[in-house]
Design an enzyme around this catalytic site. Structure first.
Site, short mmCIF file in Angstrom:
data_model
loop_
_atom_site.label_atom_id
_atom_site.label_comp_id
_atom_site.label_asym_id
_atom_site.label_seq_id
_atom_site.Cartn_x
_atom_site.Cartn_y
_atom_site.Cartn_z
N GLY A 11 -2.59 41.62 1.66
CA GLY A 11 -2.70 40.11 2.06
C GLY A 11 -2.20 39.11 0.94
N LYS A 18 -3.15 33.56 -3.48
CA LYS A 18 -2.59 32.64 -4.43
C LYS A 18 -3.51 31.77 -5.27
CE LYS A 18 0.63 31.80 -1.00
NZ LYS A 18 1.73 31.25 -0.04
N ASP A 84 3.50 46.47 7.10
CA ASP A 84 2.42 46.30 8.23
C ASP A 84 1.40 47.22 8.48
OD1 ASP A 84 1.28 46.03 10.78
OD2 ASP A 84 3.23 45.48 11.70
N ASP A 176 -19.39 38.50 -1.96
CA ASP A 176 -19.93 37.32 -1.59
C ASP A 176 -19.74 36.44 -2.90
OD1 ASP A 176 -21.63 34.96 -1.24
OD2 ASP A 176 -23.19 36.35 -0.32
N HIS A 177 -18.84 35.57 -2.97
CA HIS A 177 -18.18 34.75 -4.13
C HIS A 177 -19.51 33.92 -4.50
CE1 HIS A 177 -17.13 31.86 -0.91
NE2 HIS A 177 -17.43 31.09 -1.86
N LYS A 181 -21.00 33.02 -9.02
CA LYS A 181 -21.01 31.52 -9.74
C LYS A 181 -21.99 31.77 -10.83
CE LYS A 181 -19.86 28.77 -5.78
NZ LYS A 181 -18.44 28.62 -6.43
N HIS A 239 -24.41 34.20 2.18
CA HIS A 239 -24.99 33.23 0.94
C HIS A 239 -26.20 32.91 0.97
CE1 HIS A 239 -20.88 33.32 0.75
NE2 HIS A 239 -20.44 32.64 1.72
#
Ligand code: NAD
Length: 495
Positions: A11, A18, A84, A176-177, A181, A239
């Protein structure tokens, strides 16, 4: 830490790659955490040349690089393979590239796979990685998968089984971003490095805990995806419950990943399982209607692009979890999360029990607030004495806030999390047992909501959600501590 590694990103021309992955890899490179012995293979369907891929990478890190030469040197480690995910032939090509880069960069067969694409492809990719022997048992082999991990227990279990056919649980890192943090990490410091809090972190002293994930934005261009997901799946299953587990866990024997994970798992196992009748009372759902904030008009959720005009998808969820542990039995963990709320902010409020009044003055309970984003820090509200001859009490707040993210001092969540994966540290990732337990409970709420056994409350854009969310706390003689809407209303900023 081994920074000798070939990283394959599935991806590679997507938004996440990006916006987050290339900048995070660059920050790791700049801080010396990725050495010269690394290469990145980007794969996606579009046919891109290496030169074009490098230019995309350079563009995504321009603001972070000290010089164009530094950015270019970093980007030279990136290779592109049009691919692919369904096509076996492509994996054979991928293996050849993997092997040749491994030799060129002396990466000691260490491999990291980052699945940054829709989860329906995860199983196929994992299967081919094994059948085409890209995963070959040499060096370390780790897999990072993006959220969402399933849309219910059945799909999550199936996804997990597919991954387990190629990787062991210890090799799978479910992102789990929020767990990356800075202030979520600081919860350990606040709780366990301060006698002041450690000794009162229990039901004897804490009245309730409030977790708020508030967004000012609506669904933006994600309507198509969101309308099939909703706030409960998008924000609560992962979250909110992960954050809750850090707040509710017991002190780990040691601060090693195994002991911390064991304590987190215990919280999930002890999550109270209310009856269906109680679930109907304890969890509420809402959806935003049009509204006006600061003179700007916002459309209703049902008028958003790619959203069903009769959608009953919730853009707001609120509720009370309980943890049946010695430490927290009976203490409500309230949460609310929603879109188009008054202000953006992720906050935790630990509301302590009311102190008996002294000298006839009324007292406010102490509240410890942990600010997770956009500002980071914490504050403690206390009762002090007003200056003067008389003994009058006045609330005061000890406030410590940093603008660390803005100044670049805090690592980006993805930077921290990729760093952890390179270190084989899974503390800040969701484990399967946690994911399973949370889906078990969330599925039951989803079923009640899907059968319309719980009303869908509407709330005006720019408010802090439907009245029902305030009433929920009132039932427990509590009130939301963070009320940005009150200030907005006083200033006449809400239409
Ligand atoms: P995206 O749609 O922008 O990118 C998807 C990528 O998958 C593209 O590179 C596309 O070329 C590739 N792809 C699609 N079908 C393919 C196929 N058959 N074969 C090969 N490649 C194919 O998605 P995104 O926003 O980058 O998100 C990626 C993942 O991360 C998703 O699971 C998403 O839920 C999750 N996520 C994204 C964000 C974010 O901020 N963008 C935040 C949290 C989670």
């Amino acid at each position: 830490m081994s920074s000798k590694v070939i990283i394959t990103i599935f991806g590679a021309n997507g938004d996440l790659a990006k916006r987050k992955l290339y900048p995070s890899l660059f920050r790791l490179y700049k801080s010396g955490n990725l050495s010269k012995h690394f290469a990145v293979i980007g794969t996606a369907r579009r046919p891109w040349s290496k030169e074009y891929f490098e230019s995309v990478v350079v563009e995504s890190i321009t603001d972070l690089a000290d010089s164009p030469e530094q950015a270019q040197e970093f980007a030279s480690h990136f290779y592109y393979q049009s691919h692919d995910v369904q096509d076996t032939e492509h994996y054979i090509e991928l293996r050849k590239l993997q092997n040749s880069l491994d030799e060129q960069y002396q990466a000691e067969h260490n491999k990291l796979f980052f699945l940054s694409m829709a989860p329906q492809f995860f199983g196929t990719i994992a299967k081919h990685l094994k059948s085409e022997q890209i995963v070959d048992g040499k060096g370390f082999e780790r897999l990072i998968v993006e959220k969402p991990f399933g849309t219910d227990l059945a799909s999550a279990s199936k996804l997990n089984d597919n991954l387990l056919a190629t990787f062991d649980e210890e090799q799978i890192f479910r992102i789990d971003h929020y767990l990356g943090k800075e202030m979520i990490q600081s919860i350990f410091a606040i709780r366990f490095a301060n006698l002041l809090f450690e000794n009162v972190w229990n039901h004897d002293y804490i009245d309730n805990v409030q977790i708020t994930f508030a967004e000012k934005l609506g669904v933006e261009e994600r309507g198509g995806y969101y309308d099939h997901s909703g706030a409960l799946r998008d924000m609560v299953q992962n979250h909110t419950l992960q954050l809750l587990s850090l707040l509710a866990m017991d002190k780990p024997k040691t601060f090693t990943k195994d002991d911390i994970r064991a304590e987190k798992i215990k919280v999930f196992k002890h999550l109270h399982k209310p009856t269906d009748n109680d679930l109907k009372k304890l969890f509420i759902r809402g959806q935003y209607t049009s509204g006006k904030v600061d003179g700007k008009k916002y459309i209703s959720y049902r008028s958003e692009p790619n959203v069903d005009p009769e959608s009953t998808t919730e853009t707001f969820a609120s509720g009370a979890f309980f943890v049946d542990s010695e430490r927290f039995r009976g203490v409500p963990f309230f949460f609310r999360t929603g879109k188009r709320l008054t202000a953006k902010g992720t906050h935790v409020n630990i509301v302590f029990k009311q102190v008996e009044s002294i000298f006839g003055s009324s007292l406010q309970p102490n509240v410890l607030t942990i600010y997770i984003q956009p500002t980071e820090g914490f504050s403690l509200s206390m009762n002090g004495k007003e200056v003067g001859e008389q003994f009058n009490l006045a609330p005061l707040t000890l406030d410590y806030r940093t603008d660390a993210t803005a100044s670049g001092a805090s690592p980006e969540p993805y930077e921290k999390l990729i760093y952890d994966v390179l270190n084989n540290d899974s503390t800040n990732f969701s484990q399967w047992d946690e994911v399973r337990s949370s889906w078990e409970l969330i599925d039951r709420i989803e079923t009640l909501w899907a059968n319309n056994e719980v009303p869908l409350h509407h709330y005006k854009s720019g408010t802090m959600g439907p009245e029902a969310s305030f009433e929920l706390l009132n039932q427990f003689e509590a009130d939301w501590n963070w009320r940005p809407d009150e200030a907005y209303r006083k200033e006449g900023r809400l239409g």
